[in-house]
Enzyme design. Structure first.
Site, mmCIF file in Angstrom:
data_model
loop_
_atom_site.group_PDB
_atom_site.id
_atom_site.type_symbol
_atom_site.label_atom_id
_atom_site.label_comp_id
_atom_site.label_asym_id
_atom_site.label_seq_id
_atom_site.Cartn_x
_atom_site.Cartn_y
_atom_site.Cartn_z
ATOM 1 N N THR A 13 0.564 -1.190 -0.058
ATOM 2 C CA THR A 13 -0.223 0.121 0.080
ATOM 3 C C THR A 13 0.873 1.197 0.537
ATOM 4 O O THR A 13 1.572 1.093 0.078
ATOM 5 C CB THR A 13 -0.807 0.304 1.221
ATOM 6 O OG1 THR A 13 -0.106 0.715 2.253
ATOM 7 C CG2 THR A 13 -1.951 -0.953 1.430
ATOM 8 N N SER A 15 2.681 2.794 -2.243
ATOM 9 C CA SER A 15 3.884 2.193 -3.483
ATOM 10 C C SER A 15 4.282 3.024 -4.664
ATOM 11 O O SER A 15 5.038 2.937 -4.702
ATOM 12 C CB SER A 15 3.842 0.854 -3.216
ATOM 13 O OG SER A 15 2.692 0.186 -4.442
ATOM 14 N N GLY A 18 8.307 6.812 -1.893
ATOM 15 C CA GLY A 18 8.931 6.104 -0.031
ATOM 16 C C GLY A 18 9.936 5.622 -0.186
ATOM 17 O O GLY A 18 9.593 4.357 -1.155
ATOM 18 N N ILE A 19 9.086 5.058 1.214
ATOM 19 C CA ILE A 19 9.269 3.903 1.346
ATOM 20 C C ILE A 19 8.060 2.117 1.072
ATOM 21 O O ILE A 19 9.240 1.868 0.245
ATOM 22 C CB ILE A 19 9.572 3.132 2.541
ATOM 23 C CG1 ILE A 19 10.263 4.072 3.657
ATOM 24 C CG2 ILE A 19 9.241 2.381 3.305
ATOM 25 C CD1 ILE A 19 9.951 4.581 5.749
ATOM 26 N N SER A 141 7.019 2.200 13.334
ATOM 27 C CA SER A 141 8.433 3.317 13.094
ATOM 28 C C SER A 141 8.293 2.735 14.693
ATOM 29 O O SER A 141 7.701 2.556 15.845
ATOM 30 C CB SER A 141 6.936 4.517 13.017
ATOM 31 O OG SER A 141 8.252 5.162 13.780
ATOM 32 N N TYR A 154 0.346 10.422 16.099
ATOM 33 C CA TYR A 154 0.566 9.697 15.298
ATOM 34 C C TYR A 154 1.455 8.001 15.599
ATOM 35 O O TYR A 154 1.123 6.843 15.452
ATOM 36 C CB TYR A 154 1.893 10.276 14.533
ATOM 37 C CG TYR A 154 3.065 9.182 13.975
ATOM 38 C CD1 TYR A 154 2.452 8.290 12.155
ATOM 39 C CD2 TYR A 154 4.288 9.066 13.891
ATOM 40 C CE1 TYR A 154 3.570 7.808 11.844
ATOM 41 C CE2 TYR A 154 4.872 8.589 13.535
ATOM 42 C CZ TYR A 154 4.450 7.934 11.869
ATOM 43 O OH TYR A 154 5.107 6.887 11.264
HETATM 44 P P1 NAD Z 1 5.623 9.555 2.386
HETATM 45 O O1 NAD Z 1 5.264 10.337 2.262
HETATM 46 O O2 NAD Z 1 7.426 9.084 2.084
HETATM 47 O O3 NAD Z 1 4.998 8.449 1.293
HETATM 48 C C1 NAD Z 1 3.848 8.001 1.567
HETATM 49 C C2 NAD Z 1 3.016 7.584 0.566
HETATM 50 O O4 NAD Z 1 1.726 7.065 0.932
HETATM 51 C C3 NAD Z 1 2.688 9.213 -0.782
HETATM 52 O O5 NAD Z 1 2.918 8.302 -1.781
HETATM 53 C C4 NAD Z 1 1.248 9.126 -0.415
HETATM 54 O O6 NAD Z 1 -0.065 9.708 -1.217
HETATM 55 C C5 NAD Z 1 0.704 7.943 0.020
HETATM 56 N N1 NAD Z 1 -0.648 8.452 0.731
HETATM 57 C C6 NAD Z 1 -0.518 8.762 1.741
HETATM 58 N N2 NAD Z 1 -2.291 8.179 2.412
HETATM 59 C C7 NAD Z 1 -2.570 7.644 1.571
HETATM 60 C C8 NAD Z 1 -4.000 6.825 1.592
HETATM 61 N N3 NAD Z 1 -4.263 7.549 2.108
HETATM 62 N N4 NAD Z 1 -4.244 5.890 0.633
HETATM 63 C C9 NAD Z 1 -3.267 5.651 -0.382
HETATM 64 N N5 NAD Z 1 -1.446 6.387 -0.294
HETATM 65 C C10 NAD Z 1 -1.337 6.874 0.518
HETATM 66 O O7 NAD Z 1 5.719 8.804 3.349
HETATM 67 P P2 NAD Z 1 7.302 7.241 4.122
HETATM 68 O O8 NAD Z 1 7.991 7.840 4.780
HETATM 69 O O9 NAD Z 1 7.830 6.550 3.037
HETATM 70 O O10 NAD Z 1 6.501 6.280 4.891
HETATM 71 C C11 NAD Z 1 5.123 5.211 4.388
HETATM 72 C C12 NAD Z 1 5.788 4.602 6.049
HETATM 73 O O11 NAD Z 1 6.408 4.198 6.750
HETATM 74 C C13 NAD Z 1 4.272 5.432 7.213
HETATM 75 O O12 NAD Z 1 3.646 4.632 7.382
HETATM 76 C C14 NAD Z 1 5.386 6.458 8.008
HETATM 77 O O13 NAD Z 1 4.997 6.103 9.219
HETATM 78 C C15 NAD Z 1 5.732 5.330 8.523
HETATM 79 N N6 NAD Z 1 7.685 5.537 8.603
HETATM 80 C C16 NAD Z 1 8.249 5.975 8.024
HETATM 81 C C17 NAD Z 1 9.415 7.123 8.798
HETATM 82 C C18 NAD Z 1 10.308 8.012 7.877
HETATM 83 O O14 NAD Z 1 10.933 8.873 8.541
HETATM 84 N N7 NAD Z 1 9.867 8.266 6.755
HETATM 85 C C19 NAD Z 1 9.917 6.922 9.786
HETATM 86 C C20 NAD Z 1 9.424 5.599 10.646
HETATM 87 C C21 NAD Z 1 7.962 4.968 10.170
#
Ligand code: NAD
Length: 264
Positions: A13, A15, A18-19, A141, A154
């Site tokens: 999901t 995808s 980002g991660i 996280s 969060y």
């Molecule tokens: P990001 O913001 O870079 O990418 C997130 C993606 O999610 C985006 O492409 C966005 O369009 C999509 N998105 C948001 N809401 C959505 C929805 N309702 N339905 C479908 N898509 C949706 O995020 P990231 O930093 O890659 O984070 C990904 C996961 O990793 C998250 O669950 C976040 O909590 C977790 N995380 C991130 C970090 C960090 O430092 N980046 C640290 C710990 C955990």
């Protein structure tokens, strides 16, 4: 060790960036067919194109849906009836003072970060259990353990994901299906980069430099003393989705660079 996921279908999901994109790429490089999810046709098509560029010949499908509500989850399920690997990566984050975090914000975080994973797991676990093989991963996280005072809403959702994953692992005990959480620390994703955008423009510093300064100022317990790359997080997720990871279930696996100051 050679991870081979040929013949497996993976739904990751959120995808398109980002991660999530790094996880989709890692799974595709290991041979899995990947279902790319994002909220708009444009972002999903772009994500698919990028994936095809970096993993030539990848088998990929689109699932356009906003996962913050049940109808979005239903739309994804229509595009993804058979799934062997479910990675619940969709998640929103942002700093907000507790006093000004209203009920609507709490609800949006709960629906997006927790209920999307509840709904998808409820729909997809029976097929995995029936087949005797499956992988479910929740991207939680380090904030699940170190609740940030400026992001309590969060942190609560991220702790809830740990409880959900642990409970589901026990629920499907002995079935051949594993359920785990992965806990990234600060990671240089697209979302993180947009949080740092103003600072990058103001100071002219690189994302790596600002991310390192962020870690040293806000997560001084970090053992690696820098932010992680999205690939470093994805590597752990790909491993836990592999056939080799069959004895890891109900676990909370940290890729936090040692931020959580705990031995276990
Ligand atoms: P990001 O913001 O870079 O990418 C997130 C993606 O999610 C985006 O492409 C966005 O369009 C999509 N998105 C948001 N809401 C959505 C929805 N309702 N339905 C479908 N898509 C949706 O995020 P990231 O930093 O890659 O984070 C990904 C996961 O990793 C998250 O669950 C976040 O909590 C977790 N995380 C991130 C970090 C960090 O430092 N980046 C640290 C710990 C955990």
């Amino acid at each position: 060790m050679k991870i081979d996921l040929t013949g497996k279908v993976a739904l990751v999901t959120a995808s398109t960036g980002g991660i999530g994109f790094a996880i989709a790429r890692g799974l595709a490089e290991s041979g899995a067919e990947v279902i790319v999810n994002g909220r708009s046709t444009e972002s999903v098509n772009k994500g698919i194109q990028q994936l095809q560029q970096v993993v030539p010949g990848v088998q990929v499908r689109a699932a356009v849906a906003d996962l913050s509500a049940p109808d979005g989850v239903d739309a994804v399920l229509r595009a993804a009836s058979r799934v062997d690997i479910l990675v619940n990566n969709a998640g929103i984050y942002g700093q907000k003072d507790f006093y000004s975090t209203d009920d609507e914000t709490w609800e949006t975080y709960w629906q997006t970060n927790v209920m999307s994973g509840v709904r998808l797991s409820r729909a997809l676990l029976p097929g995995m259990v029936q087949k005797g093989w499956g992988r479910v991963v929740f991207i939680s996280s380090e904030s699940a353990c170190n609740i940030p005072a400026d992001m309590i809403h969060y942190g609560v959702t991220k702790t809830a994901q740990l409880a959900l994953a642990r409970g589901l692992a026990k629920f499907v005990a002995g079935s051949g299906v594993t359920v785990n959480s992965v806990l990234p620390g600060p990671t240089m994703s697209d979302g993180f980069a947009s949080m740092m955008k103003d600072e990058m423009e103001k100071t002219g510093k690189s994302l790596e430099q600002l991310a390192k300064e962020f870690v040293m100022a806000n997560r001084p317990s970090s053992v690696i003393q820098r932010a992680a790359t999205v690939e470093e997080v994805a590597n752990m997720v790909v491993y836990v989705c592999s056939t080799q990871a069959s004895a890891t279930s109900g676990a909370a696996l940290r890729v936090d660079g040692g931020v959580v100051d705990d031995i276990i």
